[in-house]
Design a protein around this motif. Structure first.
Motif, PDB file in Angstrom:
ATOM      1  N   ARG A 106      -4.058   1.187 -11.461  1.00 24.26           N
ATOM      2  CA  ARG A 106      -5.326   0.845 -10.825  1.00 24.26           C
ATOM      3  C   ARG A 106      -5.183   0.897  -9.300  1.00 24.26           C
ATOM      4  NH1 ARG A 106      -7.860  -5.221 -10.457  1.00 24.26           N
ATOM      5  NH2 ARG A 106      -9.753  -4.676  -9.261  1.00 24.26           N
ATOM      6  N   ALA A 107      -4.106   0.344  -8.779  1.00 25.56           N
ATOM      7  CA  ALA A 107      -3.882   0.343  -7.338  1.00 25.56           C
ATOM      8  C   ALA A 107      -3.742   1.762  -6.801  1.00 25.56           C
ATOM      9  CB  ALA A 107      -2.631  -0.476  -7.005  1.00 25.56           C
ATOM     10  N   MET A 108      -3.019   2.617  -7.560  1.00 19.72           N
ATOM     11  CA  MET A 108      -2.835   3.989  -7.098  1.00 19.72           C
ATOM     12  C   MET A 108      -4.122   4.791  -7.196  1.00 19.72           C
ATOM     13  SD  MET A 108       1.038   5.097  -8.180  1.00 19.72           S
ATOM     14  CE  MET A 108       1.015   4.447  -9.839  1.00 19.72           C
ATOM     15  N   GLY A 109      -4.930   4.541  -8.221  1.00 14.18           N
ATOM     16  CA  GLY A 109      -6.213   5.221  -8.328  1.00 14.18           C
ATOM     17  C   GLY A 109      -7.114   4.900  -7.149  1.00 14.18           C
ATOM     18  N   ALA A 110      -7.188   3.617  -6.788  1.00 15.87           N
ATOM     19  CA  ALA A 110      -7.998   3.208  -5.641  1.00 15.87           C
ATOM     20  C   ALA A 110      -7.428   3.789  -4.355  1.00 15.87           C
ATOM     21  CB  ALA A 110      -8.048   1.683  -5.555  1.00 15.87           C
ATOM     22  N   SER A 111      -6.104   3.793  -4.263  1.00 14.21           N
ATOM     23  CA  SER A 111      -5.453   4.303  -3.056  1.00 14.21           C
ATOM     24  C   SER A 111      -5.708   5.791  -2.866  1.00 14.21           C
ATOM     25  CB  SER A 111      -3.950   4.041  -3.136  1.00 14.21           C
ATOM     26  OG  SER A 111      -3.258   4.708  -2.104  1.00 14.21           O
ATOM     27  N   LEU A 233       3.957   1.759 -15.969  1.00 11.58           N
ATOM     28  CA  LEU A 233       2.640   2.293 -15.629  1.00 11.58           C
ATOM     29  C   LEU A 233       1.695   2.174 -16.817  1.00 11.58           C
ATOM     30  CD1 LEU A 233       3.694   5.546 -13.754  1.00 11.58           C
ATOM     31  CD2 LEU A 233       3.131   3.323 -12.779  1.00 11.58           C
ATOM     32  N   GLN A 234       0.546   1.643 -16.551  1.00 10.18           N
ATOM     33  CA  GLN A 234      -0.474   1.527 -17.583  1.00 10.18           C
ATOM     34  C   GLN A 234      -1.695   2.321 -17.146  1.00 10.18           C
ATOM     35  OE1 GLN A 234      -1.172  -2.670 -17.926  1.00 10.18           O
ATOM     36  NE2 GLN A 234       0.912  -3.137 -18.610  1.00 10.18           N
ATOM     37  N   SER A 235      -2.598   2.561 -18.078  1.00 15.90           N
ATOM     38  CA  SER A 235      -3.820   3.279 -17.725  1.00 15.90           C
ATOM     39  C   SER A 235      -4.652   2.410 -16.786  1.00 15.90           C
ATOM     40  CB  SER A 235      -4.617   3.596 -18.997  1.00 15.90           C
ATOM     41  OG  SER A 235      -4.954   2.398 -19.681  1.00 15.90           O
ATOM     42  N   GLY A 236      -5.378   3.050 -15.894  1.00 14.87           N
ATOM     43  CA  GLY A 236      -6.186   2.278 -14.958  1.00 14.87           C
ATOM     44  C   GLY A 236      -6.534   3.040 -13.704  1.00 14.87           C
ATOM     45  N   ILE A 237      -6.202   4.348 -13.659  1.00 13.84           N
ATOM     46  CA  ILE A 237      -6.484   5.139 -12.466  1.00 13.84           C
ATOM     47  C   ILE A 237      -7.989   5.217 -12.229  1.00 13.84           C
ATOM     48  CG2 ILE A 237      -6.352   7.452 -11.459  1.00 13.84           C
ATOM     49  CD1 ILE A 237      -3.661   7.784 -12.751  1.00 13.84           C
ATOM     50  N   LEU A 238      -8.753   5.464 -13.285  1.00 10.00           N
ATOM     51  CA  LEU A 238     -10.208   5.559 -13.142  1.00 10.00           C
ATOM     52  C   LEU A 238     -10.811   4.217 -12.728  1.00 10.00           C
ATOM     53  CD1 LEU A 238     -11.229   7.821 -16.172  1.00 10.00           C
ATOM     54  CD2 LEU A 238     -11.015   8.456 -13.759  1.00 10.00           C
ATOM     55  N   LYS A 239     -10.216   3.138 -13.194  1.00 10.61           N
ATOM     56  CA  LYS A 239     -10.690   1.814 -12.787  1.00 10.61           C
ATOM     57  C   LYS A 239     -10.498   1.617 -11.290  1.00 10.61           C
ATOM     58  CE  LYS A 239     -10.252  -3.104 -13.850  1.00 10.61           C
ATOM     59  NZ  LYS A 239      -9.526  -4.138 -14.625  1.00 10.61           N
ATOM     60  N   ASP A 293      -5.101  -8.252  -4.041  1.00  7.81           N
ATOM     61  CA  ASP A 293      -6.515  -7.884  -3.905  1.00  7.81           C
ATOM     62  C   ASP A 293      -6.608  -6.369  -3.740  1.00  7.81           C
ATOM     63  OD1 ASP A 293      -9.179  -7.451  -3.082  1.00  7.81           O
ATOM     64  OD2 ASP A 293      -9.287  -9.430  -2.148  1.00  7.81           O
ATOM     65  N   ILE A 294      -7.357  -5.708  -4.605  1.00 11.37           N
ATOM     66  CA  ILE A 294      -7.461  -4.242  -4.562  1.00 11.37           C
ATOM     67  C   ILE A 294      -8.040  -3.771  -3.232  1.00 11.37           C
ATOM     68  CG2 ILE A 294      -9.778  -4.129  -5.562  1.00 11.37           C
ATOM     69  CD1 ILE A 294      -6.831  -1.760  -6.338  1.00 11.37           C
ATOM     70  N   ARG A 295      -8.844  -4.610  -2.587  1.00 12.24           N
ATOM     71  CA  ARG A 295      -9.421  -4.250  -1.300  1.00 12.24           C
ATOM     72  C   ARG A 295      -8.364  -4.203  -0.200  1.00 12.24           C
ATOM     73  NH1 ARG A 295     -14.026  -8.771  -1.799  1.00 12.24           N
ATOM     74  NH2 ARG A 295     -12.128  -9.822  -2.544  1.00 12.24           N
ATOM     75  N   GLY A 296      -7.259  -4.910  -0.414  1.00 17.56           N
ATOM     76  CA  GLY A 296      -6.145  -4.847   0.529  1.00 17.56           C
ATOM     77  C   GLY A 296      -5.384  -3.535   0.452  1.00 17.56           C
ATOM     78  N   VAL A 297      -5.607  -2.770  -0.608  1.00 23.29           N
ATOM     79  CA  VAL A 297      -5.053  -1.422  -0.740  1.00 23.29           C
ATOM     80  C   VAL A 297      -6.038  -0.393  -0.176  1.00 23.29           C
ATOM     81  CG1 VAL A 297      -4.310   0.355  -2.382  1.00 23.29           C
ATOM     82  CG2 VAL A 297      -3.660  -2.038  -2.740  1.00 23.29           C
ATOM     83  N   ILE A 298      -7.301  -0.593  -0.441  1.00 23.98           N
ATOM     84  CA  ILE A 298      -8.334   0.359  -0.032  1.00 23.98           C
ATOM     85  C   ILE A 298      -8.414   0.497   1.483  1.00 23.98           C
ATOM     86  CG2 ILE A 298     -10.831   0.742   0.011  1.00 23.98           C
ATOM     87  CD1 ILE A 298     -10.928  -0.511  -2.805  1.00 23.98           C
ATOM     88  N   ALA A 299      -8.396  -0.622   2.194  1.00 25.55           N
ATOM     89  CA  ALA A 299      -8.595  -0.601   3.652  1.00 25.55           C
ATOM     90  C   ALA A 299      -7.536   0.214   4.393  1.00 25.55           C
ATOM     91  CB  ALA A 299      -8.665  -2.023   4.191  1.00 25.55           C
ATOM     92  N   PRO A 300      -6.232  -0.073   4.240  1.00 23.69           N
ATOM     93  CA  PRO A 300      -5.233   0.696   4.990  1.00 23.69           C
ATOM     94  C   PRO A 300      -5.121   2.155   4.538  1.00 23.69           C
ATOM     95  CG  PRO A 300      -4.145  -0.814   3.476  1.00 23.69           C
ATOM     96  CD  PRO A 300      -5.601  -1.154   3.465  1.00 23.69           C
TER      97      PRO A 300
END
Length: 494
Positions: A106-111, A233-239, A293-300
């Motif tokens: 999930r973190a890598m998908g958002a990133s 690694l689990q599924s979650g890229i689309l998330k 927080d996923i938003r802490g990945v998105i911003a940088p």
């Protein structure tokens, strides 16, 4: 302008050039995912091989790599808590905790999605800057161009981290190395030690590879081993992609911050991610930054890719390299017969616009590639350093020797490489040395032309005075912004 952009698009979409762009993308992803490597190392590896290439092909290779380094560096940052490059430090703050919770994918998908959008915005920023910069830069003469080289050299202090004095000394050392060989104003040879090899000066690819890549080889050999645990690694890229879409305003805001900071030479990726992270922390409601927080990945991640488009503005249009990576890119232009400055907006405008398109396409394809290769790339990043060294060593030796086909290149490579390693041990900054080396010849040339044409009257030129004021303001502003970023860095304990 639109017609030129369409023409450049057709050039970029040529199959022979797309191949080189995809090659650059692949190398950029690998360089990013291997902890310890960086854009400067990747660029120094590629630089010898662009010599003699068609400008469109060479730039497709180099820009393709630059565009995706901050996409590939997400892997070690999120999976193992190790920054792939200096621009991915802030990503660790929330990316690694998400991995511990089983949310690595999930973190890598958002990133990856945020990096893609940020990179596209950076390319658009570069394109929109061209019409405004064109009338200004085409009016520059030798005094203004000399002041621009001084602006580039003044960045040595900003690239020095905590010690501006070390950065200035490093830049002066680069000037001295760049002065080896024939002088541009007088018929004499300098610092040649009575050897024929040094009369032509020292090759830029050799210096770039030696000062950045050589120390990495030694470090990889001395710091044996790799991260022992493998993140599940689990599924979650689309998330993760959906998370980025839900926070579209954060993505856009961070990307704009990255592009604007990229305009300021000398700040670089190690600053932009912390500033974007801090800005996100202050503007996002109900956040728990630092705890997954996923938003802490998105911003940088949005900011560090957008920064690349912004940093190309001073590099291409004004010849001011603001980092080690852009300094090597400036040298790559020279190797392909191009010159940063007015020509990039007139005779070589199609090349400049092709860089914009390449930057946009490379960010899109690089993000998609990373999404498809999450599992295999995460395994590659666990390869022990001593097994990677032989592969890199072969590339470095071949690259150094083919520069001028002289054994002197290999000797200089080892000597300057050892200098670079000593600088890393003593915590001396190396990018200022390369900037000084790249700008040594143009600075001296523009200085003597200004003296011969205008005497000392050119010092009273209003544009020269304005550039001098800009130098002071950028140095002061850059120092303040670095202190701002260090505040957030210290909170993260990194």
């Amino acid at each position: 302008m639109i017609e030129s952009a369409i023409e450049a698009l057709m050039i970029v979409l040529d199959p022979s050039r797309l191949i080189y762009m995809f090659l650059g993308i692949g190398i950029g992803v690998i360089v990013g995912l291997l902890p310890g490597l960086s854009g400067t190392v990747g660029m120094s590896l590629l630089l010898p091989f662009v010599f003699g290439l068609e400008p469109y092909v060479g730039m497709a290779l180099l820009i393709g790599m630059i565009a995706v380094i901050h996409t590939g560096d997400t892997f070690p940052s999120i999976l193992f808590g190790i920054p792939g490059t200096s621009g991915s430090q802030a990503t660790i703050m929330d990316g690694y905790p998400l991995t511990k919770k089983g949310g690595a994918s999930r973190a890598m998908g958002a990133s990856f999605f945020s990096s893609m959008i940020g990179g596209v915005i950076g390319g658009i920023a570069l394109y929109l800057t061209i019409p405004f910069a064109r009338p200004l830069i085409t009016s520059f003469s030798s005094p203004e161009l000399f002041m621009l080289t001084m602006l580039g050299l003044s960045m040595a202090g900003l690239l020095a981290g905590k010690s501006p004095i070390k950065g200035i000394i490093s830049g002066i050392l680069g000037l001295l190395i760049g002065a080896v060989g024939s002088a541009p104003a007088v018929p004499e040879y300098r610092y040649t030690l009575d050897t024929l090899y040094l009369t032509q000066g020292i090759s830029l690819p050799v210096v770039a590879m030696a000062i950045f890549a050589f120390p990495i080889l030694i470090t990889m050999l001395t710091d044996k081993g790799s991260v022992s645990s493998h993140a599940k690694l689990q599924s979650g890229i689309l998330k993760g992609v959906m998370d980025a879409l839900k926070n579209k305003f954060l993505v856009f805001r961070s990307a704009v911050i990255g592009a604007l900071i990229g305009f300021i030479p000398g700040l670089g990726g190690s600053v932009v991610d912390w500033i974007a992270y801090g800005a996100g922390q202050k503007t996002v409601k109900n956040n728990y930054f630092g705890s997954g927080d996923i938003r802490g990945v998105i911003a940088p991640e949005s900011a560090n890719n957008a920064k690349e488009g912004g940093s190309l503005v001073p590099t291409l249009l004004f010849g001011i390299p603001g980092s080690g990576t852009t300094a090597i890119l400036l040298g790559g232009l020279t190797l392909m017969g191009l010159e940063a400055g007015p020509k990039m907006l007139s005779d070589d405008l199609p090349v400049t616009l092709s860089i914009v398109w390449t930057l946009v396409f490379a960010n899109i394809f690089g993000a998609l590639l990373c999404m498809l290769l999450v599992r295999p790339i995460s395994k590659i990043s666990l390869v022990p350093g001593e097994k990677i060294v032989p592969f890199l060593l072969v590339l470095l030796v071949v690259g150094a020797y083919q520069s001028t086909m002289s054994w002197g290149d290999l000797i200089v490579f080892v000597v300057i490489g050892l200098l670079g390693y000593v600088m890393t041990i003593l915590d001396w900054p190396r990018p200022p040395l390369l900037i000084g080396f790249v700008l040594a010849l143009p600075a001296e040339r523009y200085y003597w032309i200004s003296i011969e044409r205008y005497g000392w009257e050119w010092l009273t030129n209003p544009l020269v005075i304005a550039l001098a004021i800009i130098i002071v303001l950028l140095l002061a502003g850059g120092t303040i912004m670095k202190r701002f970023s260090k505040k957030f860095e210290s909170k993260g304990g990194i």
